[in-house]
Design an enzyme around this catalytic site. Structure first.
Site, PDB file in Angstrom:
ATOM      1  CB  SER A 106       0.396   3.491  -1.966  1.00  0.00           C
ATOM      2  OG  SER A 106      -0.252   4.645  -1.479  1.00  0.00           O
ATOM      3  CE1 TYR A 107       0.335   2.436   6.510  1.00  0.00           C
ATOM      4  CE2 TYR A 107       1.896   0.611   6.570  1.00  0.00           C
ATOM      5  CZ  TYR A 107       1.124   1.549   7.228  1.00  0.00           C
ATOM      6  OH  TYR A 107       1.150   1.610   8.601  1.00  0.00           O
ATOM      7  CB  SER A 108       6.313   1.604   2.222  1.00  0.00           C
ATOM      8  OG  SER A 108       6.143   0.341   2.816  1.00  0.00           O
TER       9      SER A 108
END
Length: 346
Positions: free
Chosen positions: A156-158
């Site tokens: 999710s962060y990427s």
């Protein structure tokens, strides 16, 4: 020596750029605090978005003017009045399985900030991005800005930061030039991110080297990041992305050992195989998905992808186009941290 002389000349020209005022998001965070210090020290007025009374006090004590509000639901145009530069440093950096909140902050929040910046007449906008937009769980060796975004990001962060980067750059035009900078493994004085996490893992007995820690990583001292942002404001080409980092990559084990030694902490010898962690991360992400979020694994592929494999960046583009060269060596940065730790313990 030539690189450092070039960096000094570039810094001088950057300072001469006539900045009326800078609006910073994420001003009370680790990167934001240091950006405020950096530009206030140069006599440049800074306004920083602050979500809470505590954040307001933090940015005010650093010499910035707090603007109360958040990324969504606040009249950001009013806060940007009198500013001609935006630095968007706010982000949800959680490396867990991902939440709707992270998507809102990183994607919708970025859209709201850049929409407001255009309406407010901001002329130069800098997005604090990350090398994690390229992370998919495989090594990234000497990659440059031409490396494509992966079809299947690590997590999710990427994914959300890549979306934020695309969104920000879509606002680049003749009225507002937008530049993105991608640092890797930000560290140094006043660190409230990487170092506390490493120390916490050691003190809790959960720290272990991944396959002995024998892989390379690029690092970025906070002073080098601030210097790079200043150069991006002065010299960055609208619509472009720049990697920032310290002089040379370093073996992760050597750097982490030296980093924690500045705090008087010795790292244990325990090690776990990389293949085992990769299996745990992949299985954990799958179970989290099929369970509808009821199962959360101790390790996500996102965390694995950013800490368990070689990630080294080629900063040649920043050197050529920005005149960038690190102003803080790794040795000097570590010495600065050790000295600060000794003073705190007195």
């Amino acid at each position: 020596m030539t690189d450092r002389n070039d960096a000094a000349a570039a810094a001088a020209s950057a300072t001469a750029w006539p900045i009326a005022g800078i609006f910073i998001t994420g001003g009370s965070g680790y990167v934001g605090r240091n950006l405020i210090r950096h530009f206030v020290a140069k006599g440049i007025p800074v306004t920083a978005l602050a979500r809470s009374p505590k954040s307001e006090r933090t940015v005010a004590e650093l010499g910035a003017t707090p603007f109360s509000g958040d990324l969504l639901g606040t009249d950001l145009v009013r806060g940007m009045e009198g500013c001609d530069v935006l630095i968007h440093a706010a982000a949800d950096t959680d490396h867990g399985p991902g939440t709707e909140s992270q998507q809102r902050v990183n994607e919708e929040g970025t859209r709201a900030v850049f929409k407001a910046a255009r309406a407010a007449g901001i002329q130069r906008a800098i997005l604090l991005s990350t090398e994690s937009v390229l992370a998919d769980g495989r090594p990234l060796v000497n990659v440059d800005e031409r490396h494509p975004l992966p079809r299947r990001p690590a997590g999710s962060y990427s994914r959300s930061k890549a979306a934020a980067e695309r969104c920000a750059l879509s606002y680049n035009d003749v009225g507002m030039e937008v530049v993105a900078v991608r640092p890797r493994f930000v560290w140094g004085r006043d660190d409230t991110t990487a170092l506390p996490n490493l120390l916490g893992a050691v003190k809790s007995g959960q720290f272990a080297w991944i396959s002995g820690g024998d892989y390379l990583t690029t690092t970025t001292h906070i002073a080098n990041l601030c210097h790079g942002v200043e150069l991006a404001i002065a010299r960055g080409k609208g619509g472009e992305v720049y990697f920032l980092g310290d002089d040379e990559p370093v073996r992760f084990r050597d750097f982490a050992t030296a980093l924690m030694a500045t705090q008087g902490v010795k790292v244990p010898e325990k090690s776990v195989p990389r293949a085992l962690l990769r299996l745990i991360a992949g299985l954990g992400d799958w179970l989290h998905k099929v369970s509808g979020g009821k199962f959360t694994a101790p390790l996500t592929l996102q965390a694995y992808a950013t800490s368990a494999v070689s990630i080294t960046l080629n900063i040649g583009k920043a050197r050529r186009e920005l005149g960038y060269a690190p102003v803080m060596s790794r040795e000097a940065g570590l010495a600065e941290m050790a000295a600060a730790s000794r003073n705190t313990q007195r």
